[in-house]
Write an enzyme that holds these catalytic residues in place. Structure first.
Site, mmCIF file in Angstrom:
data_model
loop_
_atom_site.group_PDB
_atom_site.id
_atom_site.type_symbol
_atom_site.label_atom_id
_atom_site.label_comp_id
_atom_site.label_asym_id
_atom_site.label_seq_id
_atom_site.Cartn_x
_atom_site.Cartn_y
_atom_site.Cartn_z
ATOM 1 N N ASN A 89 0.856 -1.187 0.000
ATOM 2 C CA ASN A 89 0.000 0.000 0.000
ATOM 3 C C ASN A 89 0.895 1.241 0.000
ATOM 4 O OD1 ASN A 89 -1.433 2.285 1.038
ATOM 5 N ND2 ASN A 89 -3.084 0.911 1.632
ATOM 6 N N ASP A 132 -0.155 4.470 -0.234
ATOM 7 C CA ASP A 132 -0.893 5.704 0.083
ATOM 8 C C ASP A 132 -0.007 6.794 0.673
ATOM 9 O OD1 ASP A 132 -3.248 4.550 -0.674
ATOM 10 O OD2 ASP A 132 -3.992 4.191 1.361
ATOM 11 N N HIS A 133 0.909 6.372 1.561
ATOM 12 C CA HIS A 133 1.636 7.406 2.305
ATOM 13 C C HIS A 133 2.760 8.064 1.508
ATOM 14 C CE1 HIS A 133 -1.054 6.985 5.514
ATOM 15 N NE2 HIS A 133 -0.807 5.697 5.641
ATOM 16 N N ARG A 147 3.506 18.894 1.229
ATOM 17 C CA ARG A 147 4.088 20.106 0.650
ATOM 18 C C ARG A 147 3.330 20.576 -0.586
ATOM 19 N NH1 ARG A 147 9.382 21.527 2.478
ATOM 20 N NH2 ARG A 147 9.339 23.073 0.836
ATOM 21 N N HIS A 192 -5.686 3.436 -1.635
ATOM 22 C CA HIS A 192 -7.024 3.738 -1.123
ATOM 23 C C HIS A 192 -7.373 5.144 -1.596
ATOM 24 C CE1 HIS A 192 -9.848 3.758 2.690
ATOM 25 N NE2 HIS A 192 -10.459 4.177 1.600
ATOM 26 N N ARG A 243 -9.754 7.934 -1.132
ATOM 27 C CA ARG A 243 -10.778 8.321 -0.148
ATOM 28 C C ARG A 243 -11.635 9.448 -0.685
ATOM 29 N NH1 ARG A 243 -10.628 7.225 5.215
ATOM 30 N NH2 ARG A 243 -9.117 5.660 5.872
ATOM 31 N N ARG A 302 -7.400 12.737 0.550
ATOM 32 C CA ARG A 302 -6.320 13.205 1.419
ATOM 33 C C ARG A 302 -4.939 12.697 0.997
ATOM 34 N NH1 ARG A 302 -7.249 9.620 6.780
ATOM 35 N NH2 ARG A 302 -9.321 10.474 6.610
ATOM 36 N N HIS A 303 -4.888 11.584 0.289
ATOM 37 C CA HIS A 303 -3.571 11.161 -0.237
ATOM 38 C C HIS A 303 -3.688 10.798 -1.714
ATOM 39 C CE1 HIS A 303 -5.315 7.458 1.321
ATOM 40 N NE2 HIS A 303 -4.894 7.642 2.550
ATOM 41 N N GLU A 308 -8.571 0.183 -3.016
ATOM 42 C CA GLU A 308 -9.480 0.162 -1.859
ATOM 43 C C GLU A 308 -10.382 1.382 -1.967
ATOM 44 O OE1 GLU A 308 -7.023 0.508 1.563
ATOM 45 O OE2 GLU A 308 -6.163 -1.480 1.343
ATOM 46 N N THR A 341 -7.451 6.367 9.910
ATOM 47 C CA THR A 341 -7.293 5.238 8.990
ATOM 48 C C THR A 341 -8.539 4.366 9.131
ATOM 49 O OG1 THR A 341 -5.870 3.364 8.382
ATOM 50 C CG2 THR A 341 -5.969 3.906 10.721
ATOM 51 N N THR A 342 -8.650 3.356 8.289
ATOM 52 C CA THR A 342 -9.820 2.474 8.368
ATOM 53 C C THR A 342 -9.876 1.853 9.761
ATOM 54 O OG1 THR A 342 -9.269 1.960 6.077
ATOM 55 C CG2 THR A 342 -11.005 0.636 7.091
ATOM 56 N N GLU A 349 -10.714 -9.807 2.778
ATOM 57 C CA GLU A 349 -9.489 -9.354 3.445
ATOM 58 C C GLU A 349 -9.823 -9.248 4.921
ATOM 59 O OE1 GLU A 349 -7.291 -5.997 1.881
ATOM 60 O OE2 GLU A 349 -6.352 -5.650 3.832
ATOM 61 N N HIS A 393 -3.767 -4.635 7.708
ATOM 62 C CA HIS A 393 -3.971 -3.471 8.572
ATOM 63 C C HIS A 393 -3.116 -3.566 9.831
ATOM 64 C CE1 HIS A 393 -5.474 0.188 10.099
ATOM 65 N NE2 HIS A 393 -6.302 0.316 9.088
ATOM 66 N N GLY A 394 -2.200 -2.618 9.930
ATOM 67 C CA GLY A 394 -1.355 -2.535 11.126
ATOM 68 C C GLY A 394 -0.243 -3.571 11.177
ATOM 69 N N GLY A 452 1.129 -1.409 4.336
ATOM 70 C CA GLY A 452 1.502 -0.086 3.861
ATOM 71 C C GLY A 452 2.382 0.691 4.805
ATOM 72 N N PHE A 453 1.798 1.146 5.900
ATOM 73 C CA PHE A 453 2.453 2.126 6.764
ATOM 74 C C PHE A 453 3.845 1.697 7.227
ATOM 75 C CE2 PHE A 453 3.084 4.383 10.818
ATOM 76 C CZ PHE A 453 3.029 5.684 10.333
HETATM 77 N N1 PXP Z 1 -5.905 -3.221 4.123
HETATM 78 C C1 PXP Z 1 -6.882 -2.297 4.185
HETATM 79 C C2 PXP Z 1 -8.264 -2.693 3.782
HETATM 80 C C3 PXP Z 1 -6.617 -0.984 4.600
HETATM 81 O O1 PXP Z 1 -7.616 -0.076 4.657
HETATM 82 C C4 PXP Z 1 -5.292 -0.639 4.911
HETATM 83 C C5 PXP Z 1 -4.972 0.778 5.302
HETATM 84 O O2 PXP Z 1 -5.208 1.621 4.214
HETATM 85 C C6 PXP Z 1 -4.290 -1.633 4.816
HETATM 86 C C7 PXP Z 1 -4.638 -2.915 4.442
HETATM 87 C C8 PXP Z 1 -2.861 -1.340 5.121
HETATM 88 O O3 PXP Z 1 -2.727 -1.004 6.470
HETATM 89 P P1 PXP Z 1 -1.338 -0.464 7.019
HETATM 90 O O4 PXP Z 1 -1.039 0.806 6.304
HETATM 91 O O5 PXP Z 1 -1.583 -0.309 8.473
HETATM 92 O O6 PXP Z 1 -0.307 -1.527 6.697
#
Ligand code: PXP
Length: 238
Positions: free
Chosen positions: A8, A10-11, A19, A44, A46, A50-51, A71, A101-102, A153, A193-194, A215-216
């Site tokens: 992911n 996104d970030h 910026r 994702h 949104r 936002r990103h 997503e 976040t979700t 998922e 997630h996480g 992702g993060f």
């Molecule tokens: N899966 C889903 C459905 C999510 O919404 C996210 C966060 O956007 C992730 C996975 C990835 O989560 P993380 O950034 O915490 O790894």
């Protein structure tokens, strides 16, 4: 079965937004991830942009459609956008305005259920695989199957935020049972997630899980791992 990794990114776009610049470019980030073995690129889009934005989705799908996993929530607007760019797969997620976040999986209220099922069918008709982001409970897995999802998922947020070994073991057990049930009901099972470098392996080892979406933690590590290179390049210039 080889476990796949969806990265992911996104970030990367969060940094760009900080910026209001044109870089770092998510397209380049996707290319780098795919070059070193990522199986999918996850973004994702949104409602608050936002990103990642629709423009990012358009560019990414043009270049890497068969690797793109989008997503989005189950609004008409998002459905239309997904149908326009046709990523390889779409994960329908809940979205609450203002959330950082979700916060968890889809809630299958009667109204949501009908809408999610309609969106699932509409996407599948255009050849897009549909994943539903759900909490690891038997009820949610059964609801996802009734919606006709190709993939579930499983949300690992609670697992990744557990503070005791006992709690974590219980939540891992929930993920294991949900994974088995989803496989039994004919769906592919992903998790995310996480997840980070410390907590990912017990989930990766669960029976039936074929893809992890992360992702993060990856983007955070990339920032620090890439810093020496970036500083050296600037020092050399000066
Ligand atoms: N899966 C889903 C459905 C999510 O919404 C996210 C966060 O956007 C992730 C996975 C990835 O989560 P993380 O950034 O915490 O790894």
């Amino acid at each position: 079965m080889t476990l796949k990794l969806g990265v992911n990114i996104d970030h990367v776009a969060t940094l760009r937004r900080a910026r209001q610049a044109v870089y770092p470019d998510p397209l380049l980030a996707a290319e780098l991830c795919l070059c070193v073995g990522a199986d999918y690129i996850v973004i994702h889009v949104r409602n608050d942009d936002r990103h990642m934005t629709e423009k990012d989705l358009a560019r990414l799908c043009k270049a890497y459609r068969k690797y793109m996993h989008l997503e989005c929530n189950f609004s008409e607007k998002m459905q239309k956008m997904a149908l326009k760019y046709k990523p390889y797969s779409v994960c329908i997620v809940p979205e609450t305005p203002g959330e950082v976040t979700t916060t968890g999986g889809l809630k299958f209220t009667p109204k949501n259920f009908d809408r999610i099922r309609q969106m699932t069918e509409a996407l599948q008709k255009k050849g897009i695989l549909v994943s539903l982001f759900i909490d690891p409970s038997a009820d949610s897995v059964r609801a996802a199957a009734k919606c006709g999802a190709d993939i579930v998922e499983l949300c690992t947020r609670d697992y990744s935020e557990a503070t005791t070994k006992k709690q974590r073991a219980k939540l891992l057990g929930d993920l294991a049972l949900a994974s088995l049930l989803a496989k039994e009901l004919g769906m592919e099972v992903h998790a995310g997630h996480g997840l980070d470098y410390e907590n990912v392996l017990p989930v990766a080892d669960l029976c039936g899980i074929s893809c992890m979406n992360i992702g993060f933690s990856i983007i955070s590590r990339a920032v620090l791992a890439g810093l020496p290179n970036a500083v050296c390049a600037m020092k050399e210039l000066l």
